[in-house]
Write a protein that holds these residues in place. Structure first.
Motif, PDB file in Angstrom:
ATOM      1  N   ARG A  49       0.828  -1.205   0.000  1.00  0.00           N
ATOM      2  CA  ARG A  49       0.000   0.000   0.000  1.00  0.00           C
ATOM      3  C   ARG A  49       0.863   1.257   0.000  1.00  0.00           C
ATOM      4  O   ARG A  49       0.583   2.220  -0.731  1.00  0.00           O
ATOM      5  CB  ARG A  49      -0.936   0.004   1.209  1.00  0.00           C
ATOM      6  N   LEU A  77       1.037   4.325  -2.796  1.00  0.00           N
ATOM      7  CA  LEU A  77       0.895   5.740  -2.444  1.00  0.00           C
ATOM      8  C   LEU A  77       2.078   6.555  -2.960  1.00  0.00           C
ATOM      9  O   LEU A  77       1.908   7.665  -3.483  1.00  0.00           O
ATOM     10  CB  LEU A  77       0.765   5.893  -0.928  1.00  0.00           C
ATOM     11  N   HIS A  89      -6.565  13.812  -1.339  1.00  0.00           N
ATOM     12  CA  HIS A  89      -6.061  12.859  -0.347  1.00  0.00           C
ATOM     13  C   HIS A  89      -6.913  11.594  -0.322  1.00  0.00           C
ATOM     14  O   HIS A  89      -6.379  10.468  -0.365  1.00  0.00           O
ATOM     15  CB  HIS A  89      -6.039  13.507   1.039  1.00  0.00           C
ATOM     16  N   SER A  90      -8.218  11.757  -0.262  1.00  0.00           N
ATOM     17  CA  SER A  90      -9.107  10.595  -0.207  1.00  0.00           C
ATOM     18  C   SER A  90      -9.029   9.777  -1.492  1.00  0.00           C
ATOM     19  O   SER A  90      -9.039   8.536  -1.460  1.00  0.00           O
ATOM     20  CB  SER A  90     -10.550  11.044   0.032  1.00  0.00           C
ATOM     21  N   GLU A 122      -5.844   7.735  -1.450  1.00  0.00           N
ATOM     22  CA  GLU A 122      -5.940   6.620  -0.508  1.00  0.00           C
ATOM     23  C   GLU A 122      -6.797   5.491  -1.081  1.00  0.00           C
ATOM     24  O   GLU A 122      -6.437   4.304  -0.987  1.00  0.00           O
ATOM     25  CB  GLU A 122      -6.545   7.113   0.811  1.00  0.00           C
ATOM     26  N   ASP A 152      -5.712   1.610  -2.132  1.00  0.00           N
ATOM     27  CA  ASP A 152      -6.416   0.454  -1.564  1.00  0.00           C
ATOM     28  C   ASP A 152      -6.995  -0.432  -2.666  1.00  0.00           C
ATOM     29  O   ASP A 152      -6.912  -1.664  -2.604  1.00  0.00           O
ATOM     30  CB  ASP A 152      -7.546   0.927  -0.643  1.00  0.00           C
TER      31      ASP A 152
END
Length: 233
Positions: A124, A128, A217-218, A221, A225
């Motif tokens: 992960r 990122l 940001h969301s 993320e 994922d």
């Protein structure tokens, strides 16, 4: 990466990639640009590089449509006639800049994937970091990208160059997956490489070129994922 922002005005779409927008007489353009030379001496190489560097700066600062050959020559510190000794028109140097930028972008993607594959970071975190690197790679030419999408609608050379970049990006992604097939959930690596690249293409472009329209940001993320769940058990 694919270049977004197709919402530019129809008036902009009708503008062409030729130097007719430069306000220079057609005859002056054609006679000076019939046979652009390939520099053999160091001085000629430096002049050509200065023109490319100046064009890159101006396209980033002002965009393609607001830059002309006179601007590029002035920034490079050469005469307009000297510009036409090396490039047939503004489009020619534009394609050169785009080729350099595309190679750098694909090269950075390949280097990042290689580095991450060797790292001890969890999957992960690797995703990122890859997303961050790709977004940062777009920062220099934000305005350049916005216009490129519109210009490519009516220019076959640009379409072909963008398609070559897409193919190169998918090939690098496939190479990354082929290094660890036994660790992956996916079985069709070519299809997976295309899907992953296209996903990055759309989402990273959105984060880079329209951050005000999304929660960056969301989105980052969730993308990380999603890819980890898709690829790894």
């Amino acid at each position: 990466m694919r270049f977004l922002f197709l919402q530019y005005s129809m008036m902009r779409r009708r503008q062409t990639l030729t130097d007719s927008m430069d306000g220079m007489p057609r005859r002056a353009q054609s006679t000076a640009a019939d046979k652009p030379r390939t520099p053999q001496q160091d001085r000629g190489v430096r002049t050509r590089e200065a023109i490319i560097r100046a064009a890159m700066e101006l396209f980033a600062e002002k965009g393609y449509l607001q830059t002309n050959s006179k601007h590029i020559a002035a920034r490079a510190g050469v005469s307009t006639g000297s510009f036409y000794s090396y490039f047939a028109d503004k489009k020619a140097v534009f394609l050169e800049v785009l080729q350099i930028y595309s190679e750098e972008l694909v090269g950075k993607m390949e280097a990042t994937l290689l580095e991450l594959n060797r790292s001890a970071l969890d999957r992960r975190t690797q995703m990122l970091l890859l997303i961050d690197n790709l977004v940062q790679s777009h920062d220099v030419f934000i305005r350049f990208h916005k216009e490129l999408a519109v210009l490519a609608l009516s220019d076959e050379e640009l379409q072909q160059m963008i398609e070559r970049q897409r193919s190169a990006g998918q090939a690098i992604t496939l190479k990354y997956l082929q290094q660890m097939p036994e660790k992956l959930l996916v079985r069709n690596l070519e299809a997976a490489a295309a899907l992953i690249y296209e996903t990055f293409d759309v989402v990273v472009d959105r984060m880079a070129f329209a951050p005000e329209s999304v929660d960056v940001h969301s989105l980052k993320e969730e993308l990380a994922d999603m890819l980890v769940r898709y690829l790894y058990p």
